[in-house]
Design an enzyme around this catalytic site. Sequence first.
Site, PDB file in Angstrom:
ATOM      1  N   CYS A 112       0.817  -1.228   0.000  1.00 46.46           N
ATOM      2  CA  CYS A 112       0.000   0.000   0.000  1.00 46.46           C
ATOM      3  C   CYS A 112       0.844   1.269   0.000  1.00 46.46           C
ATOM      4  O   CYS A 112       0.341   2.343  -0.317  1.00 46.46           O
ATOM      5  CB  CYS A 112      -0.972  -0.015   1.173  1.00 46.46           C
ATOM      6  SG  CYS A 112      -2.148  -1.386   1.080  1.00 46.46           S
ATOM      7  N   HIS A 254      -3.379   7.027   2.381  1.00 44.58           N
ATOM      8  CA  HIS A 254      -3.846   5.707   1.962  1.00 44.58           C
ATOM      9  C   HIS A 254      -5.243   5.464   2.524  1.00 44.58           C
ATOM     10  O   HIS A 254      -5.470   5.609   3.728  1.00 44.58           O
ATOM     11  CB  HIS A 254      -2.864   4.649   2.456  1.00 44.58           C
ATOM     12  CG  HIS A 254      -3.334   3.258   2.245  1.00 44.58           C
ATOM     13  ND1 HIS A 254      -3.859   2.823   1.053  1.00 44.58           N
ATOM     14  CD2 HIS A 254      -3.374   2.181   3.086  1.00 44.58           C
ATOM     15  CE1 HIS A 254      -4.200   1.552   1.165  1.00 44.58           C
ATOM     16  NE2 HIS A 254      -3.924   1.150   2.385  1.00 44.58           N
ATOM     17  N   ASN A 284     -10.498   0.187  -0.134  1.00 43.45           N
ATOM     18  CA  ASN A 284      -9.042   0.266  -0.047  1.00 43.45           C
ATOM     19  C   ASN A 284      -8.474  -0.389  -1.305  1.00 43.45           C
ATOM     20  O   ASN A 284      -8.600  -1.601  -1.486  1.00 43.45           O
ATOM     21  CB  ASN A 284      -8.587  -0.474   1.213  1.00 43.45           C
ATOM     22  CG  ASN A 284      -7.085  -0.555   1.370  1.00 43.45           C
ATOM     23  OD1 ASN A 284      -6.345  -0.404   0.408  1.00 43.45           O
ATOM     24  ND2 ASN A 284      -6.641  -0.818   2.594  1.00 43.45           N
TER      25      ASN A 284
END
Lengths: 348, 79
Positions: A112, A254, A284
């Site tokens: 990520c 993020h 996500n």
Amino acid sequence: MSQAAVVCGAGGWVPPTTVTNEDLAHGLDTSDEWIRTRTGIGERRVIDPGMATSTLAVNAGRRALDSAGRDAVDAVIVATATPDRSCPATAPLVASQLGLSGTAAFDVSAVCSGFLYALSVGAGLITGNGLGTVLVIGADTFSTILDPHCRSTRAIFGDGAGAVVLRAGHSGEPGALLGFDLGSDGTGMELITVAGGGSEHRSATTDPPAMSPYFTMDGKPVFSRAVRQLAASADTVLSAVGWTTADLDLLVAHQANLRILRACADRLNLPESSVFVDLDRFGNTAGGSVPLALADAAARGDLTEGDHVLLSAFGGGLTWGSAALRWPALDVEACTSSDPLRTVASSA
Amino acid sequence: MTKLQNTLCELASTNLQVDQEAIAEGRTFEQLDLDSLELIEFVVVLENQFAVKVADDEITPDFTVTDVAKLLETKGVAS
């Protein structure tokens, strides 16, 4: 003013198929209320058969090139944890599909946080190696590595990609990348992982090796580490560039989980209105998350020229990264429009 | 209730959306139906509010607001 890499184009792309919380509730022991309360997520996009991570990367990359008004760059970097294949890298295919065969192209793997790492490498190619322009893409298709029976991971993750074009410039220009912070802690490897499928699995001495082919995440320690490390990394970059949180117009972090974003904002003493959120619509999207959110914020008018922007991410590895920039004047297309759609099969 | 305990009730009520009276009555976090992530959220809130370090496992589901106050007092927070 010193030499710097300058953001001169941005774009994001998500696949057209939407999976709502209600859709997930049909096959899993979950509900819209359960997912929204715990994650802030309302729906996510997933790829259709025939698509792969390169599909998302090509479409986001094309939009970033269009935003920059360019049809060529000197290097293409793809940050992904879900490459089309374990070998070769995805970036050369993406470059070729963008009509950039012959261009330097490689992947960066930091889950990520991958886009922040790739952005730093791209900036370094410009300021340290004399390249003129670099296309930096973050793209992931976590729908391909999730356990279909796991309600927590399927609720959180979606597929998506974003990209920026960097060019050589100077630190006084809007768009200039002013500072980075990158870090890792491999002792936390097991917290976010796909244990099976790699060289460790292939050389395992047990028969059969007990290594899951699916993505797993240990939510409690990840939450704790993410909040603390995101805030610490953000603080590091703010100090390095001489800003405080009061100077920040937008934190594009993020899109892990709304509760993480809120806790991080609280830790930074940043009003929630200064934290961009699109996980309600996209979930996500792992390595795609930060550049997709950046393009989405610009396309929706949440970013205007001169805004002080902080990018920050935390993810598997463990890894983390942050970067500061002042936003340039850019035309950025909406990330949800499905045109142009280039699948691997149709654009090869 | 001490001033600190009152502050903790308000923080838990505001940040975890639990009934302030139920916390004040001495119910444990488990009895308040808080999950493990919510406990971590509360730990982060406490760190921000009182400028102290709190490890994830220092506050457990069997804690009441009185237990949290005692823990914070050992870290130098005024009661």
